[in-house]
Motif scaffolding. Structure first.
Motif, PDB file in Angstrom:
ATOM      1  N   PRO A  89     -13.507 -30.713  31.527  1.00 24.41           N
ATOM      2  CA  PRO A  89     -12.415 -29.986  32.186  1.00 24.41           C
ATOM      3  C   PRO A  89     -12.961 -28.846  33.044  1.00 24.41           C
ATOM      4  O   PRO A  89     -13.745 -28.018  32.579  1.00 24.41           O
ATOM      5  N   LEU A  90     -12.570 -28.847  34.347  1.00 26.62           N
ATOM      6  CA  LEU A  90     -12.982 -27.783  35.253  1.00 26.62           C
ATOM      7  C   LEU A  90     -11.882 -26.749  35.437  1.00 26.62           C
ATOM      8  O   LEU A  90     -12.147 -25.565  35.605  1.00 26.62           O
ATOM      9  N   ASP A  91     -10.638 -27.190  35.414  1.00 22.53           N
ATOM     10  CA  ASP A  91      -9.529 -26.260  35.605  1.00 22.53           C
ATOM     11  C   ASP A  91      -8.302 -26.850  34.945  1.00 22.53           C
ATOM     12  O   ASP A  91      -8.008 -28.038  35.110  1.00 22.53           O
ATOM     13  N   VAL A  92      -7.576 -26.056  34.183  1.00 21.74           N
ATOM     14  CA  VAL A  92      -6.361 -26.496  33.507  1.00 21.74           C
ATOM     15  C   VAL A  92      -5.211 -25.638  34.002  1.00 21.74           C
ATOM     16  O   VAL A  92      -5.254 -24.412  33.914  1.00 21.74           O
ATOM     17  N   GLY A  93      -4.171 -26.295  34.534  1.00 22.41           N
ATOM     18  CA  GLY A  93      -3.056 -25.567  35.119  1.00 22.41           C
ATOM     19  C   GLY A  93      -2.019 -25.182  34.090  1.00 22.41           C
ATOM     20  O   GLY A  93      -2.145 -25.459  32.905  1.00 22.41           O
ATOM     21  N   ARG A  94      -0.951 -24.539  34.557  1.00 22.30           N
ATOM     22  CA  ARG A  94       0.143 -24.145  33.676  1.00 22.30           C
ATOM     23  C   ARG A  94       1.061 -25.338  33.453  1.00 22.30           C
ATOM     24  O   ARG A  94       1.193 -26.214  34.303  1.00 22.30           O
ATOM     25  N   GLN A  95       1.722 -25.362  32.296  1.00 24.10           N
ATOM     26  CA  GLN A  95       2.670 -26.424  32.008  1.00 24.10           C
ATOM     27  C   GLN A  95       3.848 -26.347  32.973  1.00 24.10           C
ATOM     28  O   GLN A  95       4.352 -25.274  33.273  1.00 24.10           O
ATOM     29  N   ARG A  96       4.265 -27.519  33.459  1.00 24.64           N
ATOM     30  CA  ARG A  96       5.444 -27.593  34.301  1.00 24.64           C
ATOM     31  C   ARG A  96       6.461 -28.469  33.584  1.00 24.64           C
ATOM     32  O   ARG A  96       6.222 -29.659  33.381  1.00 24.64           O
ATOM     33  N   ARG A  97       7.575 -27.869  33.184  1.00 21.71           N
ATOM     34  CA  ARG A  97       8.607 -28.658  32.532  1.00 21.71           C
ATOM     35  C   ARG A  97       9.279 -29.520  33.578  1.00 21.71           C
ATOM     36  O   ARG A  97       9.604 -29.053  34.655  1.00 21.71           O
ATOM     37  N   LEU A  98       9.517 -30.779  33.217  1.00 21.68           N
ATOM     38  CA  LEU A  98      10.129 -31.692  34.168  1.00 21.68           C
ATOM     39  C   LEU A  98      11.648 -31.571  34.094  1.00 21.68           C
ATOM     40  O   LEU A  98      12.202 -30.540  34.408  1.00 21.68           O
ATOM     41  N   ILE A  99      12.335 -32.598  33.629  1.00 21.10           N
ATOM     42  CA  ILE A  99      13.798 -32.560  33.622  1.00 21.10           C
ATOM     43  C   ILE A  99      14.247 -31.864  32.361  1.00 21.10           C
ATOM     44  O   ILE A  99      14.372 -32.471  31.298  1.00 21.10           O
ATOM     45  N   SER A 100      14.458 -30.564  32.441  1.00 17.08           N
ATOM     46  CA  SER A 100      14.830 -29.768  31.283  1.00 17.08           C
ATOM     47  C   SER A 100      15.688 -28.608  31.746  1.00 17.08           C
ATOM     48  O   SER A 100      15.974 -28.456  32.934  1.00 17.08           O
ATOM     49  N   GLY A 101      16.125 -27.796  30.787  1.00 14.88           N
ATOM     50  CA  GLY A 101      16.886 -26.604  31.124  1.00 14.88           C
ATOM     51  C   GLY A 101      18.147 -26.909  31.897  1.00 14.88           C
ATOM     52  O   GLY A 101      18.885 -27.848  31.581  1.00 14.88           O
ATOM     53  N   PRO A 102      18.422 -26.151  32.968  1.00 14.82           N
ATOM     54  CA  PRO A 102      19.666 -26.328  33.735  1.00 14.82           C
ATOM     55  C   PRO A 102      19.817 -27.732  34.324  1.00 14.82           C
ATOM     56  O   PRO A 102      20.916 -28.256  34.387  1.00 14.82           O
ATOM     57  N   VAL A 103      18.691 -28.327  34.748  1.00 13.16           N
ATOM     58  CA  VAL A 103      18.774 -29.665  35.334  1.00 13.16           C
ATOM     59  C   VAL A 103      19.248 -30.668  34.293  1.00 13.16           C
ATOM     60  O   VAL A 103      20.135 -31.496  34.557  1.00 13.16           O
ATOM     61  N   ARG A 104      18.687 -30.604  33.094  1.00  9.58           N
ATOM     62  CA  ARG A 104      19.114 -31.542  32.059  1.00  9.58           C
ATOM     63  C   ARG A 104      20.564 -31.286  31.651  1.00  9.58           C
ATOM     64  O   ARG A 104      21.319 -32.232  31.409  1.00  9.58           O
ATOM     65  N   ARG A 105      20.959 -30.012  31.579  1.00  8.56           N
ATOM     66  CA  ARG A 105      22.343 -29.720  31.214  1.00  8.56           C
ATOM     67  C   ARG A 105      23.315 -30.286  32.246  1.00  8.56           C
ATOM     68  O   ARG A 105      24.359 -30.843  31.905  1.00  8.56           O
ATOM     69  N   ALA A 106      22.955 -30.165  33.521  1.00  9.80           N
ATOM     70  CA  ALA A 106      23.793 -30.739  34.569  1.00  9.80           C
ATOM     71  C   ALA A 106      23.816 -32.261  34.472  1.00  9.80           C
ATOM     72  O   ALA A 106      24.844 -32.903  34.710  1.00  9.80           O
ATOM     73  N   LEU A 107      22.673 -32.842  34.102  1.00 11.01           N
ATOM     74  CA  LEU A 107      22.576 -34.299  33.946  1.00 11.01           C
ATOM     75  C   LEU A 107      23.470 -34.778  32.813  1.00 11.01           C
ATOM     76  O   LEU A 107      24.137 -35.815  32.924  1.00 11.01           O
ATOM     77  N   VAL A 108      23.511 -34.039  31.718  1.00 15.52           N
ATOM     78  CA  VAL A 108      24.363 -34.390  30.591  1.00 15.52           C
ATOM     79  C   VAL A 108      25.837 -34.328  30.986  1.00 15.52           C
ATOM     80  O   VAL A 108      26.633 -35.201  30.629  1.00 15.52           O
ATOM     81  N   LEU A 109      26.201 -33.283  31.750  1.00 18.26           N
ATOM     82  CA  LEU A 109      27.586 -33.153  32.198  1.00 18.26           C
ATOM     83  C   LEU A 109      27.982 -34.312  33.107  1.00 18.26           C
ATOM     84  O   LEU A 109      29.121 -34.779  33.086  1.00 18.26           O
ATOM     85  N   ARG A 110      27.037 -34.781  33.899  1.00 20.63           N
ATOM     86  CA  ARG A 110      27.352 -35.872  34.830  1.00 20.63           C
ATOM     87  C   ARG A 110      27.399 -37.221  34.138  1.00 20.63           C
ATOM     88  O   ARG A 110      28.363 -37.985  34.265  1.00 20.63           O
ATOM     89  N   ASP A 111      26.343 -37.572  33.368  1.00 26.26           N
ATOM     90  CA  ASP A 111      26.240 -38.920  32.800  1.00 26.26           C
ATOM     91  C   ASP A 111      26.909 -39.045  31.429  1.00 26.26           C
ATOM     92  O   ASP A 111      27.310 -40.130  31.026  1.00 26.26           O
ATOM     93  N   ARG A 112      26.943 -37.952  30.656  1.00 24.88           N
ATOM     94  CA  ARG A 112      27.610 -37.907  29.350  1.00 24.88           C
ATOM     95  C   ARG A 112      26.994 -38.827  28.292  1.00 24.88           C
ATOM     96  O   ARG A 112      27.579 -39.015  27.232  1.00 24.88           O
ATOM     97  N   GLY A 113      25.858 -39.390  28.573  1.00 30.61           N
ATOM     98  CA  GLY A 113      25.189 -40.292  27.637  1.00 30.61           C
ATOM     99  C   GLY A 113      24.339 -41.261  28.418  1.00 30.61           C
ATOM    100  O   GLY A 113      24.148 -41.107  29.632  1.00 30.61           O
ATOM    101  N   CYS A 114      23.815 -42.288  27.736  1.00 30.12           N
ATOM    102  CA  CYS A 114      23.012 -43.290  28.436  1.00 30.12           C
ATOM    103  C   CYS A 114      23.863 -43.929  29.529  1.00 30.12           C
ATOM    104  O   CYS A 114      24.957 -44.447  29.269  1.00 30.12           O
TER     105      CYS A 114
END
Length: 416
Positions: free
Chosen positions: A311-336
């Motif tokens: 390892p030469l360089d390790v970056g910061r974690q980037r959360r993908l679909i989480s937080g506000p985006v996931r909450r909005a996704l739940v409101l839209r799709d309401r499930g699978c």
């Protein structure tokens, strides 16, 4: 005894290659009954030998930590099976002699003897030897009609027949004995296979069995008319969903200083080109399709490695679909969102419509909720997903399923 057992061995060996096809149905049944009765009698002999060896301390004298461990090596048994033999041998030797005699006479099976011995011991403790003698007779008669599971159920009320005035106290004692047995026998064994899979074996106590069924049964039902998974495969996938949900709670204890997680290593170029494999931190490999699916709803930690893998360089974690985006996704799709699926949001992954590994963005317009089964299905089939003009996901079936490839929607969560 050794000579007699050798003669019996010769007699049984002569029956192994007998022409069973030549027997009449009546003789076949008679032979089966005789073989079963002989098996029980031999079990009684085996238990007597185990009890004597245990009493002499033969196992510890030969370097084993216990008779059960010695039996595991000598007879190639599992430890739980060996321990049950030692326990039953002790119970038959120190308990009511009628149980041992019933087994020796071939009247009851080994599992029935275990149930009867336990029940009779409870009766003797509660109501004395006379009631215990009566219980042996009643239970032995019942053993001619009922299997061990049913016999154990009947045994909880045995004092209704042999000592009615003490029946309630005996029922409580039997339940307590069952609870102690369940606590003693509980275990879960993880056996790693050579290809990275795990074989799970074990026994759950009553409370844990109830918790497990309550958690896994709702997730084990078919997810739709097109769900071709077997019942065992559905239970497997349900267990995976439960593990993912537990990991998402962030409430699991830390392991090695880090929150509970799985770690996959893959090169960026190979990931975007759908080539090569990913490597778990255990050293096992994953297919490119699996790595891309995990990347849909995971925490990504970019790392630059040298040509030697350092390892030469390790970056910061980037959360993908989480937080506000996931909450909005739940409101839209309401499930699978897959057509016909009723899985709620908490069991769903967030899937990138245009894969993150291919440069897809992390926002509501590039996301869709999918349960574990349909997430895998979408990654490994010719189905495609897109957002319609009204901003809701629709799925296009493969041509072999629908030549016109008419888009389909999930109407379970939103019926209008």
């Amino acid at each position: 005894m050794v000579e007699e057992l050798a003669q019996a061995d010769d007699a049984v060996a002569a029956c192994v290659d007998a022409a069973t096809w030549a027997l009449t149905e009546h003789d076949l049944i008679a032979a089966l009954d005789a073989a079963h009765r002989l098996e029980q009698r031999l079990a009684a002999v085996k238990l007597a030998l185990i009890r004597e060896l245990d009493g002499r301390g033969t196992a510890t004298a030969q370097g084993a930590s216990s008779t059960a461990v010695w039996l595991r090596e000598r007879l190639r048994l599992t430890i739980p099976a060996a321990r049950r033999l030692v326990d039953l041998a002790t119970a038959l030797d120190t308990g009511n002699p009628g149980v041992r005699q019933a087994l020796a006479d071939g009247q009851i099976s080994l599992d029935q003897a275990r149930v009867i011995a336990s029940t009779v011991n409870t009766v003797q403790t509660t109501a004395g030897p006379e009631a215990a003698d009566k219980a042996v007779g009643v239970l032995t008669d019942w053993a001619g009609q009922f299997d061990p599971t049913h016999l154990r159920t009947l045994g909880t009320r045995i004092l209704d027949h042999v000592a009615p005035d003490l029946a309630d106290a005996a029922a409580r004692a039997a339940l307590e004995a069952d609870a102690r047995r369940a606590t003693r026998d509980r275990h879960l064994t993880l056996s790693e296979q050579t290809d990275g899979r795990l074989r799970l074996t074990g026994i759950l106590d009553t409370e844990t069995a109830g918790l497990f069924r309550a958690a896994i049964d709702p997730l084990s039902t078919p997810s739709g008319a097109d769900d071709s998974r077997s019942a065992g495969q559905r239970r497997h996938d349900a267990l995976a969903d439960i593990c993912r949900l537990a990991l998402r709670t962030s409430e699991l204890p830390e392991h090695g200083g880090d929150p509970a997680q799985i770690v996959v290593t893959a090169t960026y170029d190979e990931l975007t080109r759908q080539l090569g494999t990913g490597t778990l931190d255990t050293g096992l490999h994953l297919t490119p399709e699996t790595v891309r699916r995990l990347a849909c709803d995971a925490t990504i930690l970019p790392a630059v490695l040298s040509s030697t893998g350092q390892p030469l360089d390790v970056g910061r974690q980037r959360r993908l679909i989480s937080g506000p985006v996931r909450r909005a996704l739940v409101l839209r799709d309401r499930g699978c969102a897959f057509p016909g699926c009723d899985r709620p949001p908490r069991w769903c992954h967030a899937h990138h419509i245009h894969h993150w590994a291919d440069g897809g963005t992390t926002n509501l317009d590039n996301s869709v909720l999918l349960c574990g089964h349909h997430h895998r299905h979408l990654h490994h089939s010719d189905w495609t997903v897109r957002l319609a003009g009204d901003g809701h996901p629709e799925f296009v079936p493969p041509a072999w399923l629908d030549p016109e490839q008419l888009p389909r929607r999930n109407h379970y969560h939103r019926r209008t």
